[in-house]
Design a protein around this motif. Structure first.
Motif, short mmCIF file in Angstrom:
data_model
loop_
_atom_site.label_atom_id
_atom_site.label_comp_id
_atom_site.label_asym_id
_atom_site.label_seq_id
_atom_site.Cartn_x
_atom_site.Cartn_y
_atom_site.Cartn_z
N PRO B 19 -28.98 6.30 -32.05
CA PRO B 19 -29.29 7.64 -31.56
C PRO B 19 -30.80 7.90 -31.44
CG PRO B 19 -28.65 7.73 -33.85
CD PRO B 19 -28.42 6.32 -33.39
N VAL B 20 -31.19 8.75 -30.50
CA VAL B 20 -32.61 9.05 -30.36
C VAL B 20 -33.06 9.89 -31.55
CG1 VAL B 20 -32.67 8.83 -27.86
CG2 VAL B 20 -32.22 11.05 -28.88
N GLU B 21 -34.34 9.79 -31.86
CA GLU B 21 -34.84 10.43 -33.07
C GLU B 21 -35.51 11.77 -32.81
OE1 GLU B 21 -37.39 7.31 -33.94
OE2 GLU B 21 -35.86 6.05 -34.82
N MET B 54 -29.25 13.06 -30.32
CA MET B 54 -29.91 13.30 -31.60
C MET B 54 -28.96 14.01 -32.56
SD MET B 54 -33.20 15.62 -32.35
CE MET B 54 -32.15 17.02 -32.68
N LEU B 55 -28.25 15.01 -32.06
CA LEU B 55 -27.37 15.80 -32.92
C LEU B 55 -26.10 15.05 -33.29
CD1 LEU B 55 -27.55 19.39 -31.43
CD2 LEU B 55 -28.49 18.57 -33.58
N PRO B 76 -39.38 16.00 -33.46
CA PRO B 76 -38.65 15.04 -34.27
C PRO B 76 -37.35 15.62 -34.82
CG PRO B 76 -40.97 15.08 -34.89
CD PRO B 76 -40.75 16.22 -33.95
N ALA B 77 -36.37 14.73 -34.99
CA ALA B 77 -35.02 15.14 -35.37
C ALA B 77 -34.99 16.01 -36.61
CB ALA B 77 -34.16 13.90 -35.58
N VAL B 83 -32.86 23.43 -37.07
CA VAL B 83 -32.61 24.63 -36.27
C VAL B 83 -31.33 24.49 -35.47
CG1 VAL B 83 -33.77 26.29 -34.80
CG2 VAL B 83 -35.11 24.52 -35.97
N LEU B 84 -31.21 23.31 -34.82
CA LEU B 84 -30.10 23.13 -33.89
C LEU B 84 -28.74 23.05 -34.58
CD1 LEU B 84 -31.43 20.65 -31.23
CD2 LEU B 84 -30.60 22.95 -30.86
N ALA B 85 -28.72 22.50 -35.80
CA ALA B 85 -27.44 22.26 -36.42
C ALA B 85 -26.91 23.49 -37.13
CB ALA B 85 -27.55 21.11 -37.40
#
Lengths: 229, 586
Positions: B19-21, B54-55, B76-77, B83-85
């Motif tokens: 996965p992308v970081e 990423m998520l 960066p992840a 925030v996103l999760a």
């Protein structure tokens, strides 16, 4: 017989930050450009004469792995010893009163020394930074370390390589010619961020033509001149 | 955050890696989304990519390649996923799309205005209050105000407060030639409207607009006067045009003047939008101005036709009643008159017909279109005595299966008096007791669930539930109506009658008719779609077009398309849960 003496890196009484700056190991000349660590520096001045004018604000932005680390940026103000000339106020918008609370220069630049330690310096029209910083560093008991990469020279090299007549000298125009955004001009931090973006863009393009290293970037001016003659 | 540069043609990440970081936001240039050598999408400035991989922690589903020289911001992840999760994903994403895009274009001003409006008013007060007694002379008061540079003074009246503004001194004292020795009590406004210090700036601002007042004394929880908040403390100077507008509307002396004034309404919407006000706040301002225009149009109509034969109320319906009107909105209306119980009073009907025709005509000249469903006071069905309205409302409560009952209940719940008598019990309030009528509520829920948002987008087409694809999307019917209908039902089930969609959703949350997460989801989806609607309408106004709600999918950026789709999906999942609750658990 004579003893090989290591050159003196710093004088006695230099601050810990100055000692760290003078001693920190840096990436070698053959390091590929993306692997090296850089620090973009921009100064705002009371004028352009290094003998009489003073540094009134500075900014430093690190670049690691070819990426501008915006969160690691540093910005500082310095209290000048003389009132600022009016024509300089018109350029950077800082008035003498705005700097009343700022620490005096020699104290203010300590964080800048830490930010620059172990990094190759990048500046736009670097002779300005070179002349002002070398005088300032002398007072700290240390020497300004070369190389200092110059985005103006790198821009000129890229322009020659792409057979364009010339590269703009003005930082904002240079950024725009590369379709890059321009941050607040004549503000040390704005200019440092713009310079950092210009740097990674130009070097990415140069690197596509032939692999770039710290040393090859430091020789931008000579390379341009060689092309011209 | 980090800044990266990708030369044209460079691969930012390949398909199937990861996965992308980090997620990336495009700052300049553009990025192609490529799958099996086919360009699926072109992402432009302000758009975000890489977050799905990423998520999810899954490999990338596509290749991202710089279509031209591209500068990206790399987040960066570990920072982004915090925030996103979180549960506020959609909200964050909404903000990201809606704010960052502008933030990039216009610098920090937008952010700071918004911050200003979010803070409690106690934080925006600049000076300690200057308090005087009612017998202070006007001269003394004026000199105190000049001395401290305040534009208003608080008058201590013991158990209430009055206020004197520099405007009061000019218009009431100077213009009427009062002596400087007269006491301030002659020119003050008392009792003054006050606000408590914990209220957010945006609410206070809307209150100011609503009442046409530019200064409020601010009172602490313990009742202490802590200062005065002014319109200028809350919004940028250019945005204060909405005050001037409201003022100019109430001072217009002829319909022509009113029409000339109202021509500034759309430019005001554009400048508020540019100035950083959220779509929900712009809608409130727009509704307040629409109220003022409605009142003034009625003033003119009544002046022309003559004294009303009976007291009456002009009710705003629909989006205006909910204070959610936009430049594209129709102004729906109804009339309720008092006193006479009989509906068939020909002279009364004749009078209201004339008044309505004149007022509607004035409003049309002010740029409001007549309602296409004819839900307005020019339809005799919508002109009735209060008791007749109430009889009808009660009969709907008792027998919701009557013809058109559900439509009419929805119309009547969204009604708010804007002109005339306001003290009588309101029609909308009849439905506060809806909780006691489960059959009505169930049918209303069913009615609300009948609006299905599109299920997704494929190749520039919105796919509706029937599987049919359309290249144009009506944001109002596809997204706004399903949400407002759900909110109306959920609000009624929680005992709320006429209120804004967001107020209904929070009441539904408090009252337990919607779960906290569903209420929040609907609120976020509502905010997003309103913002997209407003963006679209502002763009149309700027291009000299008539604002509307139909967009072509091409004009949405790929990212906005993604999040609109997410909003649709969120609404559908709430609808599904509501359907389950209603049809199985009741």
């Amino acid at each position: 017989m004579f003893k090989v003496r290591r050159p003196t890196l710093f004088r006695k009484g230099a601050s810990p930050e100055a000692v760290l700056y003078a001693r920190a190991p840096r990436d070698k000349g053959k390091t590929p450009w993306r692997d090296a660590r850089y620090c973009v520096v921009d100064l705002e001045l009371s004028g352009l004469d290094p003998l009489n004018d003073e540094i009134i604000s500075f900014a430093a932005v690190p670049i690691d792995n070819g990426r501008v680390i915006a969160g690691g940026a540093l910005y500082g103000l310095c209290r000048p010893t003389r009132p600022l000339p009016e024509e300089s106020i018109l350029i950077h918008g800082l008035r003498t009163v705005d700097l009343d609370e700022a620490p005096p220069f020699d104290e203010a630049i300590q964080p800048l020394l830490s930010a620059m330690a172990g990094r190759v310096i990048v500046a736009h029209m670097a002779w300005v930074e070179r002349s002002f910083l070398s005088r300032a560093f002398e007072r700290q008991g240390i020497r300004l370390r070369e190389p200092i990469l110059d985005t103006y020279e790198l821009g000129r090299l890229l322009a020659l390589a792409s057979e364009e007549p010339s590269a703009p000298m003005d930082l904002g125009e240079l950024a725009q010619s590369l379709s890059l955004p321009v941050h607040r001009p004549h503000h040390a931090l704005g200019d440092a961020l713009t310079t950092a973006q210009v740097f990674i863009a130009i070097v990415t393009h140069l690197d596509e033509l032939s692999s770039e290293t710290v040393r090859s970037l430091a020789r931008a001016e000579q390379r341009s001149n060689a092309r011209l003659h | 955050m980090e800044v990266e540069f990708h030369a044209a043609g460079q691969i930012i990440f390949s398909k199937g890696v990861g996965p992308v970081e980090a997620l990336r936001v495009i700052r300049s240039g553009s990025v192609e989304v490529i799958n099996d050598d086919q360009v699926l999408d072109l992402m432009e400035v302000g758009e975000m990519f890489g977050h799905a991989s990423m998520l999810s922690g899954l490999p990338t589903g596509f290749e991202a390649r710089a279509a031209e020289d591209t500068l990206t911001y790399r987040i960066p992840a570990q920072i982004a996923s915090q925030v996103l999760a979180g549960p506020e994903t959609l909200r964050y994403v909404t903000r990201l799309i809606l704010e960052d895009r502008y933030h990039i274009r216009s610098g920090p001003s937008r952010e700071s205005i918004r911050d200003q409006l979010r803070k409690p008013v106690r934080d925006v007060i600049r000076n300690a209050p200057v308090i005087c007694t009612p017998d202070t002379t006007i001269r003394e008061a004026a000199s105190q105000m000049t001395m401290i540079g305040a534009s208003a003074l608080i008058v201590d009246l013991g158990n209430s407060v009055g206020i004197v503004t520099d405007g009061d001194l000019r218009s009431r004292a100077l213009a009427s030639g009062l002596s400087g020795d007269a006491p301030v009590s002659v020119v003050m406004s008392a009792p003054a409207f006050t606000v408590t210090d914990d209220r957010p700036g945006s609410e206070v601002l809307l209150d100011m607009l609503d009442r046409g007042i530019t200064h409020f004394p601010v009172i602490s929880a313990s009742g202490r006067i802590i200062g005065i908040v002014e319109d200028h403390d809350l919004i940028a100077v250019e945005s204060t045009t909405s005050f001037h507008l409201r003022h100019a509307i109430s001072n217009a002396r002829t319909v022509d003047e009113l029409v000339a004034t109202s021509s500034k309404l759309r430019p005001t919407v554009v400048s508020l939008h540019r100035g950083g006000m959220t779509a929900l706040d712009v809608m409130s301002v727009f509704s307040i101005v629409a109220d003022a225009l409605t009142r003034r149009s009625l003033d003119f109509a009544i002046a022309q036709v003559g004294v009303p034969p009976t007291r009456f109320t002009w009710l705003a319906l629909g989006s205006q009643a909910r204070r959610e009107a936009m430049p594209s909105s129709d102004l729906d209306s109804a009339i309720a008159w008092f006193g006479q119980d009989e509906d068939d009073e020909p002279p009364i009907r004749e009078y209201f017909k004339e008044v309505t025709t004149i007022a509607t005509d004035a409003l049309m000249r002010c740029g409001f279109r007549p309602d296409e469903h004819r839900v307005n006071a020019s339809d005799p069905l919508f002109v009735r005595s209060l008791s007749s309205w109430q009889r009808e409302a009660h009969s709907f409560l008792d027998d919701p299966t009557q013809k058109k009952a559900l439509v009419l209940v929805s119309v009547l719940v969204d009604s708010r008096p804007v002109w005339g008598v306001e003290s009588e019990p309101l029609i909308a309030d009849t439905f506060r007791s809806a909780r006691a009528y489960p059959r009505l509520l169930r049918l209303l829920a069913q009615f609300a669930l009948s609006h299905k948002p599109p299920v997704g987008f494929i190749r520039g087409l919105a796919i509706d539930v029937s599987g049919e694809g359309r290249s144009r999307l009506d944001l109002k019917s596809a997204a706004v109506v399903p949400i407002t209908d759900l909110a109306r039902w959920a609000g009624m089930a929680a005992g709320v009658a006429c209120a804004s969609t967001t107020a209904r959703l929070s009441a539904a949350n408090d009252g337990g008719t919607l779960s906290a997460s569903d209420a929040l989801t609907l609120r976020d989806a509502f905010e997003l779609t309103c913002q997209l609607r407003l963006d679209h309408q502002v763009a149309q106004i700027e291009h000299g077009l008539e604002p509307g709600d139909v967009i072509t999918l091409d004009e949405l950026s790929p990212l906005n398309r993604t999040y609109l789709k997410e909003a649709f999906r969120a609404v559908v999942s709430v609808q599904r849960r509501v359907a389950n609750d209603i049809f199985w658990n009741v």
